[in-house]
Design a protein around this motif. Structure first.
Motif, PDB file in Angstrom:
ATOM      1  N   THR A  96       0.846  -1.185   0.000  1.00 14.30           N
ATOM      2  CA  THR A  96       0.000   0.000   0.000  1.00 14.30           C
ATOM      3  C   THR A  96       0.880   1.234   0.000  1.00 14.30           C
ATOM      4  O   THR A  96       1.757   1.377   0.853  1.00 14.30           O
ATOM      5  N   THR A  97       0.665   2.086  -0.975  1.00 18.17           N
ATOM      6  CA  THR A  97       1.348   3.374  -1.063  1.00 18.17           C
ATOM      7  C   THR A  97       0.564   4.248  -2.028  1.00 18.17           C
ATOM      8  O   THR A  97      -0.362   3.784  -2.689  1.00 18.17           O
ATOM      9  N   GLY A  98       0.932   5.485  -2.097  1.00 22.47           N
ATOM     10  CA  GLY A  98       0.230   6.403  -2.987  1.00 22.47           C
ATOM     11  C   GLY A  98       1.007   7.685  -3.188  1.00 22.47           C
ATOM     12  O   GLY A  98       2.184   7.772  -2.805  1.00 22.47           O
ATOM     13  N   PRO A  99       0.356   8.689  -3.758  1.00 16.40           N
ATOM     14  CA  PRO A  99       1.030   9.944  -4.116  1.00 16.40           C
ATOM     15  C   PRO A  99       1.680  10.665  -2.935  1.00 16.40           C
ATOM     16  O   PRO A  99       2.526  11.528  -3.132  1.00 16.40           O
ATOM     17  N   TRP A 100       1.317  10.334  -1.718  1.00 17.60           N
ATOM     18  CA  TRP A 100       1.925  10.958  -0.548  1.00 17.60           C
ATOM     19  C   TRP A 100       3.384  10.537  -0.369  1.00 17.60           C
ATOM     20  O   TRP A 100       4.127  11.185   0.332  1.00 17.60           O
ATOM     21  N   ASN A 101       3.786   9.418  -0.985  1.00 15.83           N
ATOM     22  CA  ASN A 101       5.169   8.951  -0.920  1.00 15.83           C
ATOM     23  C   ASN A 101       5.924   9.422  -2.153  1.00 15.83           C
ATOM     24  O   ASN A 101       5.465   9.237  -3.283  1.00 15.83           O
ATOM     25  N   HIS A 102       7.090  10.010  -1.941  1.00 20.88           N
ATOM     26  CA  HIS A 102       7.914  10.509  -3.044  1.00 20.88           C
ATOM     27  C   HIS A 102       8.235   9.404  -4.056  1.00 20.88           C
ATOM     28  O   HIS A 102       8.267   9.649  -5.258  1.00 20.88           O
ATOM     29  N   SER A 103       8.450   8.181  -3.595  1.00 17.26           N
ATOM     30  CA  SER A 103       8.800   7.061  -4.477  1.00 17.26           C
ATOM     31  C   SER A 103       7.654   6.600  -5.371  1.00 17.26           C
ATOM     32  O   SER A 103       7.871   5.879  -6.340  1.00 17.26           O
ATOM     33  N   TYR A 104       6.447   6.995  -5.041  1.00 23.35           N
ATOM     34  CA  TYR A 104       5.277   6.536  -5.802  1.00 23.35           C
ATOM     35  C   TYR A 104       5.378   6.922  -7.282  1.00 23.35           C
ATOM     36  O   TYR A 104       5.053   6.119  -8.159  1.00 23.35           O
ATOM     37  N   ALA A 105       5.850   8.131  -7.562  1.00 25.94           N
ATOM     38  CA  ALA A 105       5.990   8.573  -8.959  1.00 25.94           C
ATOM     39  C   ALA A 105       6.954   7.657  -9.714  1.00 25.94           C
ATOM     40  O   ALA A 105       6.695   7.296 -10.867  1.00 25.94           O
ATOM     41  N   ALA A 106       8.051   7.254  -9.072  1.00 25.89           N
ATOM     42  CA  ALA A 106       9.001   6.341  -9.707  1.00 25.89           C
ATOM     43  C   ALA A 106       8.364   4.978  -9.963  1.00 25.89           C
ATOM     44  O   ALA A 106       8.589   4.370 -11.007  1.00 25.89           O
ATOM     45  N   LEU A 107       7.551   4.495  -9.012  1.00 27.16           N
ATOM     46  CA  LEU A 107       6.841   3.221  -9.217  1.00 27.16           C
ATOM     47  C   LEU A 107       5.918   3.311 -10.428  1.00 27.16           C
ATOM     48  O   LEU A 107       5.856   2.384 -11.241  1.00 27.16           O
ATOM     49  N   GLN A 108       5.209   4.423 -10.547  1.00 29.14           N
ATOM     50  CA  GLN A 108       4.295   4.613 -11.669  1.00 29.14           C
ATOM     51  C   GLN A 108       5.051   4.686 -13.001  1.00 29.14           C
ATOM     52  O   GLN A 108       4.620   4.100 -13.986  1.00 29.14           O
ATOM     53  N   GLU A 109       6.147   5.432 -13.020  1.00 32.66           N
ATOM     54  CA  GLU A 109       6.891   5.657 -14.266  1.00 32.66           C
ATOM     55  C   GLU A 109       7.730   4.457 -14.693  1.00 32.66           C
ATOM     56  O   GLU A 109       7.696   4.060 -15.851  1.00 32.66           O
ATOM     57  N   THR A 110       8.493   3.889 -13.769  1.00 31.53           N
ATOM     58  CA  THR A 110       9.423   2.818 -14.134  1.00 31.53           C
ATOM     59  C   THR A 110       8.796   1.435 -14.083  1.00 31.53           C
ATOM     60  O   THR A 110       9.300   0.507 -14.706  1.00 31.53           O
ATOM     61  N   ARG A 111       7.718   1.294 -13.294  1.00 29.50           N
ATOM     62  CA  ARG A 111       7.015   0.014 -13.125  1.00 29.50           C
ATOM     63  C   ARG A 111       7.929  -1.069 -12.569  1.00 29.50           C
ATOM     64  O   ARG A 111       7.808  -2.246 -12.905  1.00 29.50           O
ATOM     65  N   GLU A 112       8.839  -0.673 -11.659  1.00 31.19           N
ATOM     66  CA  GLU A 112       9.732  -1.637 -11.042  1.00 31.19           C
ATOM     67  C   GLU A 112      10.208  -1.127  -9.694  1.00 31.19           C
ATOM     68  O   GLU A 112      10.168   0.076  -9.408  1.00 31.19           O
ATOM     69  N   CYS A 113      10.662  -2.072  -8.844  1.00 29.45           N
ATOM     70  CA  CYS A 113      11.184  -1.734  -7.522  1.00 29.45           C
ATOM     71  C   CYS A 113      11.863  -2.957  -6.937  1.00 29.45           C
ATOM     72  O   CYS A 113      11.879  -4.024  -7.551  1.00 29.45           O
ATOM     73  N   VAL A 114      12.392  -2.794  -5.738  1.00 31.25           N
ATOM     74  CA  VAL A 114      12.926  -3.909  -4.967  1.00 31.25           C
ATOM     75  C   VAL A 114      12.256  -3.870  -3.602  1.00 31.25           C
ATOM     76  O   VAL A 114      12.168  -2.813  -2.973  1.00 31.25           O
ATOM     77  N   ILE A 115      11.760  -5.021  -3.174  1.00 36.95           N
ATOM     78  CA  ILE A 115      11.279  -5.170  -1.801  1.00 36.95           C
ATOM     79  C   ILE A 115      12.460  -5.710  -1.004  1.00 36.95           C
ATOM     80  O   ILE A 115      12.975  -6.792  -1.302  1.00 36.95           O
ATOM     81  N   ALA A 116      12.901  -4.946  -0.011  1.00 33.34           N
ATOM     82  CA  ALA A 116      14.005  -5.368   0.852  1.00 33.34           C
ATOM     83  C   ALA A 116      13.435  -5.632   2.247  1.00 33.34           C
ATOM     84  O   ALA A 116      12.677  -4.819   2.769  1.00 33.34           O
ATOM     85  N   VAL A 117      13.785  -6.775   2.817  1.00 37.80           N
ATOM     86  CA  VAL A 117      13.224  -7.183   4.103  1.00 37.80           C
ATOM     87  C   VAL A 117      14.247  -6.944   5.216  1.00 37.80           C
ATOM     88  O   VAL A 117      15.227  -7.687   5.331  1.00 37.80           O
ATOM     89  N   PRO A 118      14.012  -5.895   6.038  1.00 38.30           N
ATOM     90  CA  PRO A 118      14.923  -5.644   7.158  1.00 38.30           C
ATOM     91  C   PRO A 118      14.583  -6.555   8.335  1.00 38.30           C
ATOM     92  O   PRO A 118      13.506  -7.139   8.391  1.00 38.30           O
ATOM     93  N   THR A 119      15.505  -6.649   9.261  1.00 42.79           N
ATOM     94  CA  THR A 119      15.287  -7.436  10.473  1.00 42.79           C
ATOM     95  C   THR A 119      15.174  -6.497  11.667  1.00 42.79           C
ATOM     96  O   THR A 119      15.397  -5.294  11.558  1.00 42.79           O
ATOM     97  N   VAL A 120      14.827  -7.075  12.813  1.00 39.68           N
ATOM     98  CA  VAL A 120      14.541  -6.291  14.007  1.00 39.68           C
ATOM     99  C   VAL A 120      15.689  -5.362  14.407  1.00 39.68           C
ATOM    100  O   VAL A 120      15.446  -4.276  14.931  1.00 39.68           O
TER     101      VAL A 120
END
Length: 184
Positions: free
Chosen positions: A53-77
């Motif tokens: 879940t994300t939207g226009p309130w996140n700066h990265s959202y525009a990049a997701l819309q334009e490039t149609r790609e990303c990386v999900i990185a899983v941090p630990t505690v």
């Protein structure tokens, strides 16, 4: 029958059903890398298909819309303060990789970087954006797991500023074998 249950405001009901782990999502808009914290993630089947879940309130959202790609990185505690810090500032005016000491690693299939400090990284393509619900549907195209990392417990956001940490694993594979699609 009496109960001690109290009424919970309906607007807080989401805190009762916590989704997948908190993740860091990296993007590259063609000029620079960015990273955002996402506290609502979901696996959408028995495959590498995910929703965030994300939207226009996140700066990265525009990049997701334009490039149609990303990386999900899983941090630990052990990275909780970094994850919260990443989520409380904007890539619009902050180099979050530099500010939080995150090491970008070149991905094989997307421009967005992996994060070397994370337990796992999944290169993804955006397959759909459901604006009405602020959901981005992702398809994983490559995945990486750092088995040498000592800390493996992930972080789950409750939604009210508190978090749950994964505990010990309970193995019930024998009970479930041949009971799930595709087996175990």
């Amino acid at each position: 029958m009496e109960t001690d249950m109290k009424t919970l405001p309906l607007g807080r009901a989401f805190t009762l059903i916590e989704p997948g782990p908190l993740v860091l999502v990296t993007t590259n808009d063609g000029r620079k890398d960015n990273v955002m914290t996402i506290t609502w993630t979901m696996v959408t089947g028995f495959s590498a298909s995910f929703a965030i879940t994300t939207g226009p309130w996140n700066h990265s959202y525009a990049a997701l819309q334009e490039t149609r790609e990303c990386v999900i990185a899983v941090p630990t505690v052990d990275m909780i303060d970094i994850a919260i810090g990443v989520g409380t500032c904007s890539g619009r005016d902050t180099d979050k990789f530099d500010k939080f000491g995150l090491t970008p690693v070149k991905a094989r299939h997307v421009r967005a970087p992996l994060i070397s400090q994370c337990l796992a990284n999944i290169e993804c393509r955006v397959v759909d954006i459901i604006d009405r619900h602020s959901i981005v549907m992702l398809e994983g195209i490559a995945a990486y797991f750092d088995s040498s990392r000592k800390e493996k417990r992930t972080i789950h956001a409750v939604g009210d500023g508190t978090f749950i940490v994964d505990g010990r694993r309970l193995d019930r594979k024998d009970m479930m074998r041949d009971k799930l699609p595709g087996g175990l």
